[in-house]
Design an enzyme around this catalytic site. Structure first.
Site, PDB file in Angstrom:
ATOM      1  N   ASP A 187       0.845  -1.208   0.000  1.00 38.63           N
ATOM      2  CA  ASP A 187       0.000   0.000   0.000  1.00 38.63           C
ATOM      3  C   ASP A 187       0.876   1.251   0.000  1.00 38.63           C
ATOM      4  OD1 ASP A 187      -2.036   1.796   0.186  1.00 38.63           O
ATOM      5  OD2 ASP A 187      -2.806   1.094   2.113  1.00 38.63           O
ATOM      6  N   LYS A 229       0.775   3.629  -2.284  1.00 37.08           N
ATOM      7  CA  LYS A 229       0.092   4.752  -2.945  1.00 37.08           C
ATOM      8  C   LYS A 229       1.068   5.511  -3.839  1.00 37.08           C
ATOM      9  CE  LYS A 229      -3.155   5.114   0.872  1.00 37.08           C
ATOM     10  NZ  LYS A 229      -2.454   4.208   1.837  1.00 37.08           N
ATOM     11  N   ASP A 275       4.281   9.236  -8.147  1.00 38.76           N
ATOM     12  CA  ASP A 275       5.468   9.952  -8.600  1.00 38.76           C
ATOM     13  C   ASP A 275       5.584   9.891 -10.123  1.00 38.76           C
ATOM     14  OD1 ASP A 275       8.082  11.204  -8.461  1.00 38.76           O
ATOM     15  OD2 ASP A 275       8.271  10.364  -6.440  1.00 38.76           O
ATOM     16  N   ILE A 276       6.706  10.320 -10.628  1.00 40.18           N
ATOM     17  CA  ILE A 276       6.928  10.215 -12.069  1.00 40.18           C
ATOM     18  C   ILE A 276       7.106   8.735 -12.431  1.00 40.18           C
ATOM     19  CG2 ILE A 276       7.916  12.525 -12.251  1.00 40.18           C
ATOM     20  CD1 ILE A 276      10.710  11.160 -12.459  1.00 40.18           C
ATOM     21  N   GLY A 325     -17.033   2.598   8.536  1.00 38.95           N
ATOM     22  CA  GLY A 325     -17.728   1.968   7.412  1.00 38.95           C
ATOM     23  C   GLY A 325     -18.414   0.673   7.826  1.00 38.95           C
ATOM     24  N   GLY A 340      -7.753  -3.248   9.119  1.00 31.02           N
ATOM     25  CA  GLY A 340      -6.528  -3.157   9.906  1.00 31.02           C
ATOM     26  C   GLY A 340      -6.778  -3.215  11.390  1.00 31.02           C
TER      27      GLY A 340
END
Ligand code: NUP
Length: 246
Positions: A82, A84, A87-88, A206, A222
């Site tokens: 995870d 996320k 970036d380039i 949730g 988690g």
């Protein structure tokens, strides 16, 4: 090459589970991986996959996670990173290559960076190595609406990201369990084989059953498990709540 979707579905058929464990272990850094492995020893047969975040990747690095990876292999569980990625393209691809060659089967990335020199290189690397990419389409925290719900040329940003997920052929999307209506909208855009993984149940508020009913394929969980004194009981309670009518 094993598609992430097939892997999760096979595990789910075996165990009846809809849970991806987020191995977000806090506390003393010296023992985080050991404790993650110990939780896995307890709940490993009641989950479909394991997701790793900064909590243990930063403290131990990919090589320090070897014990976790081996336990996942023994249990037949894919590991999802995870990170996320945001970036380039060359940097995304390098990060993915390191993760993929150290036991991770999929990585989460941010579609905000766009295709050219952003997500394209990441998808190419994943394809080359037979691994998966999951894109953030609607995050689960309260502030997510400040970004993902913005209008972009008359279209909600999350719907645009859902469309891109389909167009780019990613393996799936992350959509908040706190927004079942958004899950429903995103499900309507994605291809049938594309996954919706839904975080935010339990601690973030949730409702697991609502997220699945709206079209999420799997729940990312988690703290409700990791911080419980009885991780097995926590998973069982969750599964039981899914089977309960209404
Ligand atoms: O939108 C997201 N929400 C979210 O909580 C995208 C995520 N990747 N996550 C991650 O899922 C979060 O960083 C954590 O690793 C896990 C949820 O944990 P918990 O709220 O169940 O403890």
């Amino acid at each position: 090459v094993r598609l992430l979707r097939d892997w999760l579905d096979t595990n789910s058929q075996k165990s009846g589970s809809k849970v991806i464990l987020a191995a977000d272990v806090g506390g003393p850094v010296e023992t985080r991986v050991d404790r993650a492995v110990s939780i896995l020893d307890q709940v490993g047969e009641r989950i479909v996959a394991v997701k790793v975040n900064w909590h243990i990747l930063l403290t131990d690095g990919v090589r320090g996670l070897r014990a976790l990876k081996e336990r996942c292999e023994e249990l037949g569980l894919p590991l999802i990173a995870d990170m996320k990625l945001n970036d380039i393209g060359t940097t995304n691809a390098e990060a993915a290559k390191i993760l993929f060659s150290n036991g991770f089967e999929a990585v989460i990335a941010n579609p905000f960076v766009g295709y050219e020199d952003g997500i394209r290189e990441l998808l190419a690397e994943a394809k080359k190595m037979g691994k998966g990419v999951i894109l953030l389409v609607y995050m689960s925290h309260e502030g997510a609406k400040e970004g993902y719900a913005l209008q972009a040329d008359g279209e909600k940003l999350y719907l645009r990201f859902a469309r891109k997920t389909k167009e780019w052929g990613a393996d799936g999307a992350i959509v908040s369990s706190r927004s079942p209506s958004v899950i429903r909208e995103v499900r309507g855009v994605l291809a049938a084989e594309q996954l919706i993984l839904s975080p935010g149940v339990g601690f973030q508020g949730g409702e697991p059953g609502e997220a699945l009913a709206a079209g999420a394929d799997y729940l990312i969980v988690g703290r409700s498990i990791v911080e419980s004194k009885d991780p097995v009981g926590a998973v069982e309670r969750l599964e039981r709540s899914l089977r309960a009518p209404g």
